[in-house]
Motif scaffolding. Structure first.
Motif, PDB file in Angstrom:
ATOM      1  N   SER A   2      39.096  50.809  51.417  1.00 32.63           N
ATOM      2  CA  SER A   2      39.656  52.157  51.464  1.00 32.63           C
ATOM      3  C   SER A   2      39.872  52.736  50.077  1.00 32.63           C
ATOM      4  CB  SER A   2      40.956  52.174  52.268  1.00 32.63           C
ATOM      5  OG  SER A   2      41.889  51.312  51.683  1.00 32.63           O
ATOM      6  N   GLU A   3      39.976  51.890  49.063  1.00 35.77           N
ATOM      7  CA  GLU A   3      40.218  52.426  47.726  1.00 35.77           C
ATOM      8  C   GLU A   3      39.050  52.208  46.770  1.00 35.77           C
ATOM      9  OE1 GLU A   3      43.994  50.988  46.317  1.00 35.77           O
ATOM     10  OE2 GLU A   3      45.047  51.684  48.094  1.00 35.77           O
ATOM     11  N   SER A   4      38.695  50.942  46.535  1.00 39.55           N
ATOM     12  CA  SER A   4      37.725  50.667  45.478  1.00 39.55           C
ATOM     13  C   SER A   4      36.358  51.245  45.784  1.00 39.55           C
ATOM     14  CB  SER A   4      37.589  49.170  45.284  1.00 39.55           C
ATOM     15  OG  SER A   4      38.840  48.602  45.032  1.00 39.55           O
ATOM     16  N   PHE A   5      35.952  51.204  47.041  1.00 41.00           N
ATOM     17  CA  PHE A   5      34.613  51.675  47.365  1.00 41.00           C
ATOM     18  C   PHE A   5      34.660  53.067  47.967  1.00 41.00           C
ATOM     19  CE2 PHE A   5      33.883  46.910  47.937  1.00 41.00           C
ATOM     20  CZ  PHE A   5      33.589  46.763  46.590  1.00 41.00           C
ATOM     21  N   SER A   6      35.733  53.789  47.646  1.00 38.17           N
ATOM     22  CA  SER A   6      35.931  55.075  48.296  1.00 38.17           C
ATOM     23  C   SER A   6      34.850  56.087  47.938  1.00 38.17           C
ATOM     24  CB  SER A   6      37.318  55.623  47.937  1.00 38.17           C
ATOM     25  OG  SER A   6      37.449  55.718  46.538  1.00 38.17           O
ATOM     26  N   SER A   7      34.207  55.944  46.783  1.00 41.46           N
ATOM     27  CA  SER A   7      33.179  56.922  46.441  1.00 41.46           C
ATOM     28  C   SER A   7      31.783  56.401  46.755  1.00 41.46           C
ATOM     29  CB  SER A   7      33.263  57.290  44.966  1.00 41.46           C
ATOM     30  OG  SER A   7      32.759  56.239  44.182  1.00 41.46           O
ATOM     31  N   ASP A   8      31.735  55.241  47.377  1.00 36.14           N
ATOM     32  CA  ASP A   8      30.441  54.645  47.692  1.00 36.14           C
ATOM     33  C   ASP A   8      30.140  54.871  49.173  1.00 36.14           C
ATOM     34  OD1 ASP A   8      28.109  53.233  47.440  1.00 36.14           O
ATOM     35  OD2 ASP A   8      29.043  51.352  46.864  1.00 36.14           O
ATOM     36  N   GLN A  59      38.199  62.947  50.341  1.00 34.46           N
ATOM     37  CA  GLN A  59      39.172  61.943  49.904  1.00 34.46           C
ATOM     38  C   GLN A  59      40.327  62.523  49.113  1.00 34.46           C
ATOM     39  OE1 GLN A  59      37.504  58.374  48.064  1.00 34.46           O
ATOM     40  NE2 GLN A  59      35.587  58.979  48.986  1.00 34.46           N
ATOM     41  N   SER A  99      35.750  55.573  41.519  1.00 35.82           N
ATOM     42  CA  SER A  99      36.891  55.277  42.394  1.00 35.82           C
ATOM     43  C   SER A  99      38.201  55.301  41.595  1.00 35.82           C
ATOM     44  CB  SER A  99      36.684  53.986  43.190  1.00 35.82           C
ATOM     45  OG  SER A  99      37.120  52.875  42.487  1.00 35.82           O
ATOM     46  N   ARG A 120      42.344  46.067  40.483  1.00 36.50           N
ATOM     47  CA  ARG A 120      43.132  46.624  41.573  1.00 36.50           C
ATOM     48  C   ARG A 120      43.725  45.500  42.439  1.00 36.50           C
ATOM     49  NH1 ARG A 120      42.490  52.141  43.985  1.00 36.50           N
ATOM     50  NH2 ARG A 120      40.770  52.501  42.554  1.00 36.50           N
ATOM     51  N   THR A 180      30.275  53.451  40.148  1.00 38.85           N
ATOM     52  CA  THR A 180      31.034  53.549  41.397  1.00 38.85           C
ATOM     53  C   THR A 180      32.506  53.246  41.166  1.00 38.85           C
ATOM     54  OG1 THR A 180      29.118  52.839  42.650  1.00 38.85           O
ATOM     55  CG2 THR A 180      31.245  52.625  43.741  1.00 38.85           C
TER      56      THR A 180
END
Lengths: 434, 434
Positions: free
Chosen positions: B145-151, A34, A314, A142, A310
């Motif tokens: 695409s953003e908030s859950f990007s590390s999930d 990412q 992010s 966000r 999480t």
């Protein structure tokens, strides 16, 4: 100088901090994909290095000295999940002075000193992200700052405290008593030993400060939020509410119209047809009404190690992306709208009112007269005898009335001889009767 | 060269296009504050310049020639809200070749040619945003695409078609018949004269392609989605479902586990305790389960001039911000995960099954034997006589079984003499019985 690796200083290794370490270590490959850069937790500020923990961390990463993070030129980002105002505030301000970016989950700090922190960040071209400070796993900040950026937000309503929502849901589902359920919540770890901040609405009020400041582009102060907690809510209130088609919720409300804004947190009867009414247990939800978008709602876990962590990670990903783009701090919006708080005669709501009166002729006439004199019109009336005591109980719901009128009518009724006791009153939200 | 003003070419002036013009013109000041640049609609592609419209647009801004937009060096961003595959696809590809950024609401196009469009955009350092293509006013693509990007997203479930949700909600609330409600929906403008794309699940399938591609980082093809529409759903099915504690929803499901992924759209019994069960009318909702974040849900209007237009304009704002940062196209994620579709013996679900049998001894034994032989275990059974016909109706819900087992059992039962008719079968989602 191109960074080869992003080094993070973590302040706090409680549940959220532990989750952050787990996610960063467990998702190295995803994070690299990412952001294009490896991310590494370099130092962790703890109170006690020798404490037993649920996570294995090399002892040399732990420190009890904040300066090992603040003074390290290698550390680019500080993640603050220690909580509390002091020394978290000082650490964050120092970190910003040193050009470090901040990700924080600290609602108390952002509610009280958000303005100061964000201004310093903007000045120093640093990012400050704080998604995790409101409604744990829900990316609501966000959404407000990006997705609805071209809309005019008119209303934000939130169930933003999991403890009180757990208690009220349980009371509603099981007909249980407030103190019973509070004890259960404490046993389960959903409520703290001293539950004041949750049950008296202070925690929710802080979150509403953050939400309304961002949503309305107006800096709201905590003392401008009118707050009432749930400790006076009885199971009888909840039963009457249910019979009328409502669920009792501790509802944060932020509303703006041409006259001004109002922000409040109080137990509210939410009509069952409203999407907030079915948000139960420790879940949180934030309902946003935008002039253009209409009704939207964001639902998710309000807390918890992994949901909150999480969201923290992010935010961290966004910081790293911004670092690569060299745009840190540019996204911090200034509050550009003028603040005008509504006075009580500009705050309108429907109300629920429950009182005990003597069971004798003419009582209701006097009560309805007082309401009429204060320009409050009745929507529904239920009067029933409480046989043992030669008393009657009156439950009234009203059409929209100003807070001033309602408060005045309440005060007048309390002085009346024929009103034995005002049992309770609540705002009503949703449903067709306006 | 620093831009002084951002010029937009708008393709399509239907409801959404009209909303976009209204928002851009009505929110000049807000847009300026957010992006630092004035935004201006320069040209609008229409089919007929002389048509009567609900909005006043200077005639010189209208054109029937797409090249007036595509060839204009002044136009930086093309907003495509004309719909359909051709010529929208050709226009977008040409615009990208010329370095113009794209905001589109075109789900058909993005579902079928998203990969091609995004690749070209990435190559040419152009942005393509398409939030409005799924669930109108809900910022779900940004969240994924953003908030859950590390999930790691494990499950996406969506009520993503307003027409069918209106029909099913109405059937459920009023006990009305499918054809009756469809006619009403058509009269209200909620369903088209030819409702096939909506009621047969194709529209929902396209949206699930977009959601699952983004959520799982795997390029899903439309033909990989198994689709069943609602035209066979009867009011009896809905009544039985309700009695068992479920609401009938046309549910898009995208799920991934270690074995692979599955994407489907079909009428599904959703347990009343699930947040999707109370999403009614033309509203949309997308439920996302992430390994870390747990359960979240995004709720909002699925369509409508202003909700959709708001989302289009917020995409536009992001494009303009990216232009200032010179980072256009960098945010386009490549699909980096390997695609492995689950076979039917890897797709597990609970099921509802309704059939007519002769009212005679031993029938149920034979049916339960077939289910047992296919390793399907029963959760609930209801058998009741249909007195007039000497028949009985059997309603079964099962525990989790593979799609292969269930299909096999269905086929065997259909061949049995004692099964007069298989009335219906549906997947079941939510509820405690697993």
């Amino acid at each position: 100088m191109e960074k080869q690796v992003i080094k993070v200083g973590l302040m706090g290794l409680g549940t959220v901090g532990t989750g952050v370490v787990r996610i960063i270590e467990g998702h190295q490959e995803d994070l690299l994909k990412q952001t294009g850069l490896p991310i590494q937790v370099e130092k962790i500020l703890v109170r006690n290095k020798d404490k037993n923990r649920s996570i294995d961390v090399p002892i040399e990463k732990l420190t009890t000295d904040a300066n090992e993070i603040l003074d390290s030129p290698e550390i680019d980002v500080v993640i603050e999940v220690m909580g509390g105002i002091h020394p978290a505030k000082e650490y964050i301000l120092t970190a910003l002075e040193k050009g470090k970016h901040i990700v924080t989950a600290n609602k108390d700090l952002m509610a009280l000193y958000g303005d100061e922190i964000l201004s310093l960040a903007k000045k120093n071209h640093c990012d400050v992200f704080y998604e995790a400070s409101v409604a744990g796993g829900i990316p609501i900040l966000r959404a407000l700052s990006e997705s609805f950026s071209s809309d005019r937000i008119t209303k934000i309503m939130g169930i933003v405290n999991g403890t009180t929502n757990f208690i009220l849901s349980k009371m509603s589902q099981e007909g249980a008593d407030y103190h019973e359920v509070l004890a259960e919540a404490q046993a389960l770890g959903y409520a703290e030993a001293d539950p004041t901040s949750d049950v008296e609405g202070l925690d929710a009020a802080r979150k509403m400060v953050i939400l309304s400041t961002l949503g309305f582009h107006i800096p709201i102060k905590l003392e401008e939020v009118s707050v009432r907690g749930i400790s006076q809510v009885t199971k009888e209130d909840i039963t009457y509410a249910k019979n009328l088609g409502y669920e009792m919720k501790l509802l944060g409300l932020a509303e703006q119209n041409g006259e001004g804004i109002e922000v409040s947190v109080e137990p509210t009867l939410v009509h069952k047809s409203h999407p907030l009414a079915s948000v139960n247990g420790v879940y949180n939800a934030v309902y946003v009404h935008g002039q253009a978008v209409g009704e939207t709602m964001f639902y998710g876990p309000g807390a918890g190690e992994l949901p909150t962590a999480t969201v923290v990670v992010s935010d961290l990903v966004t910081v790293v992306k911004n670092m690569k783009l060299q745009v840190n701090g540019l996204g911090i919006a200034s509050s550009y709208n003028e603040k005008k708080l509504k006075s009580d005669d500009q705050r309108f709501s429907k109300y629920f009112l429950r009182m005990i009166v003597p069971d004798q002729p003419g009582v209701f006439t006097q009560i309805s007269q007082i309401l009429a004199e204060n320009e409050i019109s009745l929507a529904t009336i239920l009067q029933q005898p409480k046989s043992k005591e030669k008393k009657a109980e009156i439950i009234i719901t009203t059409h929209r009335a100003s807070k001033q009128s309602f408060t005045m009518a309440l005060a007048q009724m309390e002085k009346m001889e024929i009103v034995s006791e005002i049992k309770s009153y609540y705002r009503i939200e949703g449903g067709e009767t306006e």
